[in-house]
Design a protein around this motif. Structure first.
Motif: not given
Ligand code: GDP
Length: 479
Positions: A177-187, A213-217, A427-436
């Motif tokens: 929960s903590v890990e997913i929460g940290a990911m969510k905070d970044t997003l 921020l880009h590095a954290r994403v 991960a797929d959605a975030l990958g698409r986002l970062l790709a372009d």
């Protein structure tokens, strides 16, 4: 964060942490396994739990259990003046209980008679029989635990090894929960910036996003990928894996089986073809519960009992997560081994060659197996009889079953199909986002929402009801 609870869109059943929960009815079930034991526990949870128990419980000290919380009372459960059992009554008042509701646990004598009689009385007094996992579901709906923590309850109950238990305990404490929460905070942080770019069209988005921020994403995406890779390893720890031991007669399969078991179950003998049944046994190898299958060997035979064994052996091969192909290094004739190698090569199952009896020959024939035209993961030279190199075999087998992934049980990890599915979509959605990142902020916001929704499915905020039902129906009644 871990106890923040599901979002408000779960409707009336939702409660905020610390508030009085809102279940309308009181559920009851036997929480201990069937059979005889020292004690058997009937558990009640809901608004009338304490009142129902209070109506049928006569305290031996004269103290009224309806007045106490977190306390244990000794006394009797009576049905119309007839004593059903002598019990200990444990009263836990909301929200300081497993479900966050009023809970009463009645410790009866451990046997079908007392617990069934007490449960029936509770049902007659107005409780409803609980469904599978309903106590834990209430703990989740009442916001005391989130979904990974609820799922960790069943993982704890089912853990077969200390590694499995450690992994479940980490999830229960909220590691995932903590890990997913940290990911969510970044997003969410990124989303705020993307939204400001939508509102103020004159600003270029890439300039608004700091390198930090880009590095954290990017880190969040990397962590998602490594969690996905480790997911299968986590499943292996939790559910175990089956491993087939194959080889022609007399190469030492039973001896190896026994050595790995460290106890005698299979019949060890100098005569060929005497291991008639397929034997199963659970052993712990590198913390993994392994179901070892010792087979009658893959060979044609006229003996009817044995040909049954051969069919079972083939099936074990297909179903196994790995094959241990045992060969006798002291025997120069490999024509029989070649037949078995052919059988193995028709399966997708990864194979380790166990080159046995090195106490007789030493490792003198390294070229021995090249002729078999078999794709093998590794060859381990052992003596099943003396135990030499069995530790290496266990190491190699453990690595093979874990798919070469380092698994840290104490870290956040996912181990369920629905979690994997959600994390992959995130991960797929975030990958698409970062790709372009040059695309319109609206499109980027869309990808980000998809990722956030998928992450919320893991923690329970946006999990569809049918998935929730499936998760809790896998629990036992009374949990
Ligand atoms: P299986 O038919 O493949 O199950 O073979 P068994 O386990 O029954 O072993 C056949 C014979 O080989 C027995 O007499 C065992 O004691 C012997 N054996 C098994 N492993 C070894 C080993 O590593 N070294 C030696 N010297 N003998 C072994």
């Amino acid at each position: 964060r871990a106890a923040a609870g599901p979002a408000a869109d779960m409707g009336e059943e939702t409660a905020v942490k610390g508030m009085r929960p809102v279940s309308e009815d009181t559920i009851a079930a036997i929480s201990t396994p069937p059979g005889e034991g020292g004690i058997g526990i009937v558990r009640l949870s809901g608004p009338d739990a304490i009142a129902i128990a209070g109506r049928v419980f006569i305290s031996s000290s004269g103290r009224d259990p309806r007045m106490g919380s977190g306390r244990v009372f000794h006394g009797e459960v009576k049905d119309n003046g007839l004593v059903l059992d002598e019990v200990l009554l444990h009263v836990m008042r909301a929200p300081h209980s497993y479900t966050c509701e009023d809970v009463v646990e009645i410790n009866c004598h451990g046997g079908a008679g007392p617990v069934n009689a007490v449960l029936e009385l509770m049902l007659r007094e107005g409780a409803r029989l609980a469904g599978p996992g309903e106590f834990t579901k209430r703990a989740f709906l009442n916001g005391r635990i989130d979904l990974p923590q609820a799922e960790a309850v069943i993982d704890r109950i089912r853990a077969q090894t200390s590694a499995g238990l450690r992994a479940a305990s980490a999830s229960a404490r909220g590691a995932l929960s903590v890990e997913i929460g940290a990911m969510k905070d970044t997003l969410v942080e990124l989303k705020a910036i993307i939204e400001s770019a939508i509102d103020f069209a004159d600003q270029e988005l890439p300039e608004l996003i700091t390198p930090e921020l880009h590095a954290r994403v990017t880190d969040a995406l990397d962590r998602m990928k490594s969690m996905l890779a480790a997911a299968d390893a986590g499943r292996v720890y939790r559910e175990g894996a089956s491993v087939a031991i194959v080889g022609r007669p007399n190469v030492g399969k039973s001896t190896l089986f026994n050595a790995l078991l460290r106890e005698s179950r299979a019949i060890v003998t100098g005569q060929a073809g005497t291991t008639r049944d397929v034997l199963h046994e659970i052993v712990t190898i590198k913390g993994i519960p392994v179901r070892l299958t010792d087979t009658a060997g893959l060979r044609e035979t006229s003996d009817e009992v044995e040909s049954l064994g051969v069919a079972a052996a083939r099936q074990a091969l297909e179903e196994a997560a790995a094959i241990l192909f045992v060969m006798d290094t002291s025997d120069r004739d490999i024509s029989e081994d070649r037949k078995i190698a052919k059988q193995i090569s028709t399966t997708e199952t990864p194979c380790l060659i166990v080159a046995n009896k090195i106490d007789l020959m030493g490792q003198s024939r390294q070229d021995y197996f090249a002729e078999l035209s078999l794709k093998v993961v590794d060859t381990i030279w052992v003596s099943a009889k003396t135990g030499k190199n069995l530790d290496r075999l266990e190491e190699a087998l453990g690595n093979l079953l874990l798919g070469g992934v380092e698994f840290a049980p104490d870290q956040g990890h996912i181990n369920r199909i629905h979690q994997k599915d959600s994390l992959r979509r995130a991960a797929d959605a975030l990958g698409r986002l970062l790709a372009d990142m040059e695309r319109s902020p609206e499109l980027l916001a869309f990808e980000l929402d998809e990722a956030l929704r998928a992450l919320g499915e893991i923690t329970g905020e946006t999990t569809p009801d049918d998935v929730l039902d499936r998760i809790f129906s896998a629990f036992c009644i009374g949990k």
